[in-house]
Design a protein around this motif. Structure first.
Motif, PDB file in Angstrom:
ATOM      1  N   ASP A 371       0.780  -1.188   0.071  1.00 31.74           N
ATOM      2  CA  ASP A 371      -0.201   0.102  -0.160  1.00 31.74           C
ATOM      3  C   ASP A 371       0.779   1.377  -0.207  1.00 31.74           C
ATOM      4  OD1 ASP A 371      -2.047   1.905   0.433  1.00 31.74           O
ATOM      5  OD2 ASP A 371      -2.582   1.583   2.201  1.00 31.74           O
ATOM      6  N   GLY A 372       1.131   1.727  -1.238  1.00 27.61           N
ATOM      7  CA  GLY A 372       1.981   2.853  -1.330  1.00 27.61           C
ATOM      8  C   GLY A 372       3.664   2.402  -1.056  1.00 27.61           C
ATOM      9  N   THR A 373       4.065   3.151   0.205  1.00 25.61           N
ATOM     10  CA  THR A 373       5.362   2.666   0.489  1.00 25.61           C
ATOM     11  C   THR A 373       5.374   1.829   1.871  1.00 25.61           C
ATOM     12  OG1 THR A 373       5.426   4.712   1.936  1.00 25.61           O
ATOM     13  CG2 THR A 373       6.290   4.700  -0.501  1.00 25.61           C
ATOM     14  N   ASP A 374       4.119   1.278   2.094  1.00 27.88           N
ATOM     15  CA  ASP A 374       4.128   0.373   3.365  1.00 27.88           C
ATOM     16  C   ASP A 374       3.754  -1.076   2.640  1.00 27.88           C
ATOM     17  OD1 ASP A 374       4.083   2.503   4.990  1.00 27.88           O
ATOM     18  OD2 ASP A 374       2.062   2.754   4.991  1.00 27.88           O
ATOM     19  N   VAL A 375       3.932  -2.115   3.426  1.00 27.77           N
ATOM     20  CA  VAL A 375       3.712  -3.174   3.382  1.00 27.77           C
ATOM     21  C   VAL A 375       2.539  -3.815   4.500  1.00 27.77           C
ATOM     22  CG1 VAL A 375       4.442  -5.754   3.535  1.00 27.77           C
ATOM     23  CG2 VAL A 375       5.815  -4.051   2.483  1.00 27.77           C
ATOM     24  N   VAL A 376       1.304  -4.204   4.064  1.00 25.96           N
ATOM     25  CA  VAL A 376       0.444  -4.609   4.957  1.00 25.96           C
ATOM     26  C   VAL A 376       0.351  -6.221   5.184  1.00 25.96           C
ATOM     27  CG1 VAL A 376      -2.058  -4.257   5.599  1.00 25.96           C
ATOM     28  CG2 VAL A 376      -0.818  -2.488   4.219  1.00 25.96           C
ATOM     29  N   TYR A 377       0.719  -6.531   6.240  1.00 22.42           N
ATOM     30  CA  TYR A 377       0.834  -8.264   6.639  1.00 22.42           C
ATOM     31  C   TYR A 377      -0.525  -8.521   7.482  1.00 22.42           C
ATOM     32  CZ  TYR A 377       5.894  -7.991   6.048  1.00 22.42           C
ATOM     33  OH  TYR A 377       7.026  -7.787   5.432  1.00 22.42           O
ATOM     34  N   LYS A 378      -1.004  -9.570   6.977  1.00 26.82           N
ATOM     35  CA  LYS A 378      -2.453  -9.859   7.269  1.00 26.82           C
ATOM     36  C   LYS A 378      -2.177 -11.155   8.238  1.00 26.82           C
ATOM     37  CE  LYS A 378      -3.978  -7.164   4.127  1.00 26.82           C
ATOM     38  NZ  LYS A 378      -5.142  -7.512   3.030  1.00 26.82           N
TER      39      LYS A 378
END
Length: 519
Positions: A371-378
């Motif tokens: 997400d943009g410059t972020d990594v979203v861990y589920k």
């Protein structure tokens, strides 16, 4: 009492909009939920309704201005005395007043009230649809809740029922046209006098009346076009493309030119090399043997999303093969008992789902997204199960698959598969997946490279089980083998992680006891 009109929520990640059109002016009487103005974002057009009945006071944000979410647009003075317009109905001295037309419309409504047929809610993140079929024609009588038309969205078909009994008097959006959520589809007259309303509008013969009405409508549109201000975003786009408003057909309110109209006109004016005109000429004798069919919205969306996936992600595929003998033996041994106890057949998909959940715990980046410059861990697994249907590919989602047992997974897959075949999947049932499994083996595919389902970072491709000669313990034996393919987004998943994931899936399938012991 003064009420503030503010910018509504514009959608996820959208923070500002441009005021495109004001439908009311200061001093105008407004009804509750009547449209006051239209906002344009870089994605969609948003109509702003009146929060209450009253009189429009001050317009704070003029057309062309950029406003943020929750910004003040205007004020409304609430109260019965605020809006004198309704009194014009009984005021015989106001024959030439602007409110006269509204008074006549109200009087006609006593015999057959006009009612708008609107586009219903289409589902989360779905902003438009295509009018597929009209079941009724202008002049037809309809019953309450009788189906008027069918809309096609990116994923599902939506039927639009009549809001009341009456007569269909006008179709605003014809078949093939694109309509926005909340847009107007048609107008109908309700009540016993509804059917006679169109004839009462003009005492001349029907043919002459129809001709005169068409000519008047053309004149009204032509006149209105000169007074309508094009959308600010459309003006900017026309300047960039070197077009004038005369070269663009406006599809907005009163013929207003919108940004999408400019893009369409620019595309028509400057066809790409792959345009239909570049098709090879039809060979002699083949005329009439071709069939041109417009792509459904579902097929268009599939094409767009797959191409966007290739253009956006750094997609790479790694392969392995798995010996399916252990799974097949286990399934053969327990399938009858499994069916008797759980009421559902034991298939291969539950084994693959459990194996993927097991591997995702060890390699969490395959279950994440950018997400943009972020990594979203589920920290959960919503498993997408790709399914082919007569309408196209859909991916229903099994939610919290990591919390399910074999029987729960099989039941969920069977239920979603039946809905997919019947075209009854809802939008909610196809959203939110974190990882996807695609089984091309059911069609006989031996090997393929599956395409990512954005914004997911991984997809597992299953293939045909085929007996092959393998060396096991120094001996050549015949084994039921399957090629596995993992396509992944190399921006977030390294080669080591991808290979590790696929090896863990292979290990779990070749020795299913590892799943029970979490090894």
């Amino acid at each position: 009492m003064s009420i503030e009109v503010k910018v509504p929520t514009l959608g996820e990640s959208v923070t500002e909009a441009t005021v495109a059109t004001w439908f009311k002016q200061p001093g105008d009487a407004v009804e509750a939920d009547e449209m006051l103005c239209e906002l344009e974002t870089d994605k969609v057009t948003v109509e702003v309704p009146s929060p209450a009945a009253g009189t429009l006071g001050e317009i704070v944000a003029n057309e062309g201005e950029t406003v943020g979410v929750d910004a003040l647009l205007a004020t409304i003075t609430e109260g019965e005395g605020a809006a004198p317009a309704p009194k014009a109905k009984d005021d015989q001295s106001a024959d030439n007043a602007p409110g006269q037309a509204k008074a006549e419309m109200t009087e006609q409504a006593d015999d057959g009230a006009a009612m708008d047929v609107m586009v219903p809610a289409l589902g989360e993140s779905v902003s438009e649809a295509t009018v597929a079929t009209w079941f009724k024609a202008v002049g037809d009588s309809v019953e309450a809740d009788e189906m008027l038309c069918e809309l096609e969205t990116d994923k599902v078909s939506v039927e639009v029922p009549a809001p009341a009994a009456g007569t269909l008097t006008e179709i605003v959006a014809a078949e093939g046209e694109t309509v926005a959520a909340g847009g107007k589809l048609a107008v109908m007259s309700t009540g016993e006098g509804g059917a006679a309303k169109p004839a009462a509008m003009n005492p001349e013969p029907a043919a002459d009346a129809g001709k005169a009405e068409i000519e008047q409508a053309k004149a009204n549109v032509s006149a209105a076009k000169g007074d309508v201000e094009d959308a600010p975003s459309a003006k900017k786009a026309m300047a960039e493309k070197g077009l004038t408003s005369d070269q663009v057909t406006g599809t907005g309110r009163d013929g207003r030119v919108m940004k999408e109209d400019v893009m369409k006109a620019a595309g028509a004016a400057k066809p790409t090399p792959a345009a239909p005109a570049a098709r090879a000429p039809v060979a002699a004798g083949d005329e009439g043997r071709e069939e041109r069919v417009k792509m459904t919205r579902l097929r268009q969306t599939i094409a767009k999303r797959l191409k966007d996936s290739q253009n956006t992600a750094a997609m790479l595929t790694t392969y392995n093969e798995v010996d399916m003998k252990a799974v097949m033996d286990l399934r053969s041994e327990y399938k009858d008992l499994f069916l008797k106890k759980h009421g559902v057949k034991l298939g291969f998909m539950s084994f693959f789902t459990k194996a993927c959940v097991h591997a995702l715990r060890e390699v969490p980046e395959v279950n994440a997204e950018i997400d943009g410059t972020d990594v979203v861990y589920k920290h959960f697994v919503h498993m997408g199960i790709a399914a082919g249907t007569p309408q196209g590919l859909v991916v229903p989602v099994i939610r919290d698959a990591d919390q399910m047992g074999f029987a729960e997974i099989e039941k969920a897959i069977a239920e979603m598969g039946a809905k997919a075949r019947d075209g009854k999947l809802s939008m909610a049932e196809m959203q939110g997946g974190t990882f996807t499994i695609s089984n091309g083996g059911v069609y006989g595919s031996l090997m393929s490279s599956p395409i990512l389902n954005p914004p997911q970072s991984g997809i597992l491709g299953m293939h045909k089980i085929q007996d092959r000669a393998m060396v096991v313990g120094g001996e050549i034996v015949i084994r039921p083998m399957m090629y596995l393919a993992l396509s992944y987004d190399h921006r977030i998943v390294d080669g080591k992680g991808a290979v590790t994931f696929l090896v863990r899936v292979k290990e779990a399938l070749e020795d299913p006891r590892r799943l029970l012991m979490d090894l």
